[in-house]
Design a protein around this motif. Sequence first.
Motif, PDB file in Angstrom:
ATOM      1  N   GLY A 112      22.694  27.815  45.896  1.00  0.00           N
ATOM      2  CA  GLY A 112      22.086  26.492  46.015  1.00  0.00           C
ATOM      3  C   GLY A 112      20.756  26.537  46.749  1.00  0.00           C
ATOM      4  N   HIS A 113      20.556  27.596  47.543  1.00  0.00           N
ATOM      5  CA  HIS A 113      19.316  27.707  48.319  1.00  0.00           C
ATOM      6  C   HIS A 113      18.344  28.733  47.730  1.00  0.00           C
ATOM      7  N   MET A 114      18.593  29.069  46.468  1.00  0.00           N
ATOM      8  CA  MET A 114      17.623  29.888  45.755  1.00  0.00           C
ATOM      9  C   MET A 114      16.414  28.985  45.478  1.00  0.00           C
ATOM     10  N   ARG A 170      11.804  19.186  49.942  1.00  0.00           N
ATOM     11  CA  ARG A 170      12.340  19.783  51.177  1.00  0.00           C
ATOM     12  C   ARG A 170      13.863  19.760  51.144  1.00  0.00           C
ATOM     13  N   CYS A 171      14.474  20.889  51.479  1.00  0.00           N
ATOM     14  CA  CYS A 171      15.932  21.006  51.480  1.00  0.00           C
ATOM     15  C   CYS A 171      16.453  20.911  52.919  1.00  0.00           C
ATOM     16  N   GLY A 172      17.720  20.552  53.053  1.00  0.00           N
ATOM     17  CA  GLY A 172      18.362  20.485  54.372  1.00  0.00           C
ATOM     18  C   GLY A 172      18.308  21.805  55.126  1.00  0.00           C
ATOM     19  N   CYS A 173      18.156  22.912  54.397  1.00  0.00           N
ATOM     20  CA  CYS A 173      18.118  24.231  55.045  1.00  0.00           C
ATOM     21  C   CYS A 173      16.752  24.515  55.659  1.00  0.00           C
ATOM     22  N   GLY A 174      15.770  23.661  55.354  1.00  0.00           N
ATOM     23  CA  GLY A 174      14.430  23.863  55.922  1.00  0.00           C
ATOM     24  C   GLY A 174      13.429  24.377  54.907  1.00  0.00           C
ATOM     25  N   GLY A 209      11.963  23.412  47.842  1.00  0.00           N
ATOM     26  CA  GLY A 209      12.204  23.741  46.440  1.00  0.00           C
ATOM     27  C   GLY A 209      13.508  24.455  46.129  1.00  0.00           C
ATOM     28  N   CYS A 210      14.524  24.308  46.998  1.00  0.00           N
ATOM     29  CA  CYS A 210      15.823  24.952  46.725  1.00  0.00           C
ATOM     30  C   CYS A 210      16.470  24.356  45.477  1.00  0.00           C
ATOM     31  N   TRP A 211      17.248  25.185  44.796  1.00  0.00           N
ATOM     32  CA  TRP A 211      17.902  24.777  43.544  1.00  0.00           C
ATOM     33  C   TRP A 211      18.719  23.502  43.719  1.00  0.00           C
TER      34      TRP A 211
HETATM   35 ZN   LIG Z   1      17.962  24.988  50.847  1.00  0.00          ZN
END
Ligand SMILES: [Zn+2]
Length: 315
Positions: A161-163, A171-175, A178-180
């Motif tokens: 999911g974070h690819m 922006r993704c929750g992981c920081g 453009g994460c999948w």
């Molecule tokens: Zn992510």
Amino acid sequence: MYIGIDVGGTNLVAGLVDESGKILHKASCPVDKSMTAEELTRQLAKLSLQAAKEADCPLSEIQAAGVGLPGLVSNKTGMVIKTTNMPFYNTPFREIFQEDLKIPVYLGNDADCAAVGEYWAGSAKGFDPALVITLGTGIGSGMVRGGKLYIGHGGAGMEAGHMIIHPNGVRCGCGNLGCWEQYGSATALVRLTREEMEYNRDSLLWQLCDGDTRKLEGRTTFQAVRENDATARKALDRYLEGLSMGLINLVNVLFPEIVCLGGGISNADDDLLLNPLRELVHRGSFDKDHLPRIERASLGNDAGVVGAAMLCNMF
Ligand SMILES: [Zn+2]
């Protein structure tokens, strides 16, 4: 017999599961948000005992327990390193659990457990490597290879999911950007639908959500596409593009024998989701002679309990 524990954000479930992956009995309770990690761990041991007792299964017949948690865990050390929306943080889970229930305990993250469940008793049964993707708030992913779970060095592997699929993307929750999961999760479908609605005030989607986009769900988009709404169609096409992009990357790296899709979105009709995805992924696949099957996961919410119970076979 095995115990499988599924730790969700709102509910805790412990199930008694047999060798074939069949759930014989389940005990569950809501999550008490005031509990500490240690209290929650003890409650899970208690819930496991309750499930066994209610099913008249003596503890001597239980070979192992497994637990699936939303976050980063280490089966090697028995620690829950960190979780999302739960108090576990560097928690010696196995040690605490075994004070109340003295059986071997295995730890996995929820997406890995879903993969094990589908591999053991669901639609990935008999396929190897098997990739299981869960489309929910984010994207969960897990892979079984050579009959074992692939978790990578340290246990955080297969966080597909974070690819990153879009440089400088959402922006993704992981920081990262453009994460999948920002393009392929259920949340992403709702976001894309909202975006398209802003340009099309006469879309049927506005009626379906009573003029309030906060009421939109993934299935609203599919419903509107069924009724030939062009705005919903556009949103779904953008969604399929993002979802397939990640799948094509995974297929070309891993060449699984099967890709199982789970989560609420996967219940959409085949002609709206699985069939177009099969076409897109097959088109982007490097080896046309070994195209993976793309199927719907079959265990639904039970995948977590079954997979957790079977973790003992997977390391
Ligand atoms: Zn992510």
